[in-house]
Design a protein around this motif. Structure first.
Motif, PDB file in Angstrom:
ATOM      1  N   CYS A 238      -4.639   5.874  -1.834  1.00  0.00           N
ATOM      2  CA  CYS A 238      -4.005   4.691  -1.375  1.00  0.00           C
ATOM      3  C   CYS A 238      -4.138   3.805  -2.483  1.00  0.00           C
TER       4      CYS A 238
ATOM      5  N   GLY B 187       0.420   0.974   4.672  1.00  0.00           N
ATOM      6  CA  GLY B 187       1.044   1.668   4.097  1.00  0.00           C
ATOM      7  C   GLY B 187       2.155   2.460   5.077  1.00  0.00           C
TER       8      GLY B 187
ATOM      9  N   LEU C 289       1.026  -1.275  -0.003  1.00  0.00           N
ATOM     10  CA  LEU C 289       0.003  -0.007   0.171  1.00  0.00           C
ATOM     11  C   LEU C 289       0.793   1.112   0.155  1.00  0.00           C
TER      12      LEU C 289
ATOM     13  N   ALA D  76      -3.015   0.334  -4.182  1.00  0.00           N
ATOM     14  CA  ALA D  76      -2.555  -1.250  -3.676  1.00  0.00           C
ATOM     15  C   ALA D  76      -2.130  -2.158  -4.892  1.00  0.00           C
TER      16      ALA D  76
ATOM     17  N   MET E 167     -10.927  -1.968   3.359  1.00  0.00           N
ATOM     18  CA  MET E 167      -9.792  -0.905   3.678  1.00  0.00           C
ATOM     19  C   MET E 167     -10.063  -0.052   4.510  1.00  0.00           C
TER      20      MET E 167
END
Length: 125
Positions: free
Chosen positions: A22, A116, A4, A24, A34
């Motif tokens: 974000c 992330g 991420l 992915a 998510m």
């Protein structure tokens, strides 16, 4: 495995808006709930919002309900967080996360498997 990468953070004045993204990796993005979390210095990581993998239903923390909106584009493997009416207390590092609990809308950090690196949001008064 899911990777991420957040983007979109920055410096904004109180009352302003930002949109976080974000991105992915992986072909199973659509199966993951998510979420967005944030962490301010000296504080625990705080749940903000989650969007389910299936119906796209959402859940928000009281602190951001009505100001923040989460959405996802499964074709682009991307989840977004639109942040409006920002306040100085929204200043934090913002993280997106993916959970393997497909079909649910988890709210705790322990229920998320992939994170992330974070993006800084600073709101000036």
């Amino acid at each position: 495995q899911v990777q991420l990468v957040e983007s979109g953070g920055g410096l904004v004045q109180a009352g302003g808006s930002l949109r976080l993204s974000c991105a992915a990796s992986g072909r199973t993005f659509s199966s993951y709930p998510m979420a967005w979390f944030r962490q301010a210095p000296g504080k625990e990581r705080e749940f903000l919002s989650v969007i389910s993998s299936s119906s796209g239903s959402t859940r928000y923390a009281d602190s951001v309900r009505g100001r923040f909106t989460i959405s996802r584009d499964n074709a682009k493997n991307t989840v977004y967080l639109q942040m409006n009416s920002l306040k100085p207390e929204d200043t934090a590092v913002y993280y997106c996360a993916a959970s393997r609990l497909s079909g649910s809308r988890p709210r705790t950090v322990y229920e998320y498997d992939y994170w992330g690196q974070g993006t800084q949001v600073t709101v000036s008064s």
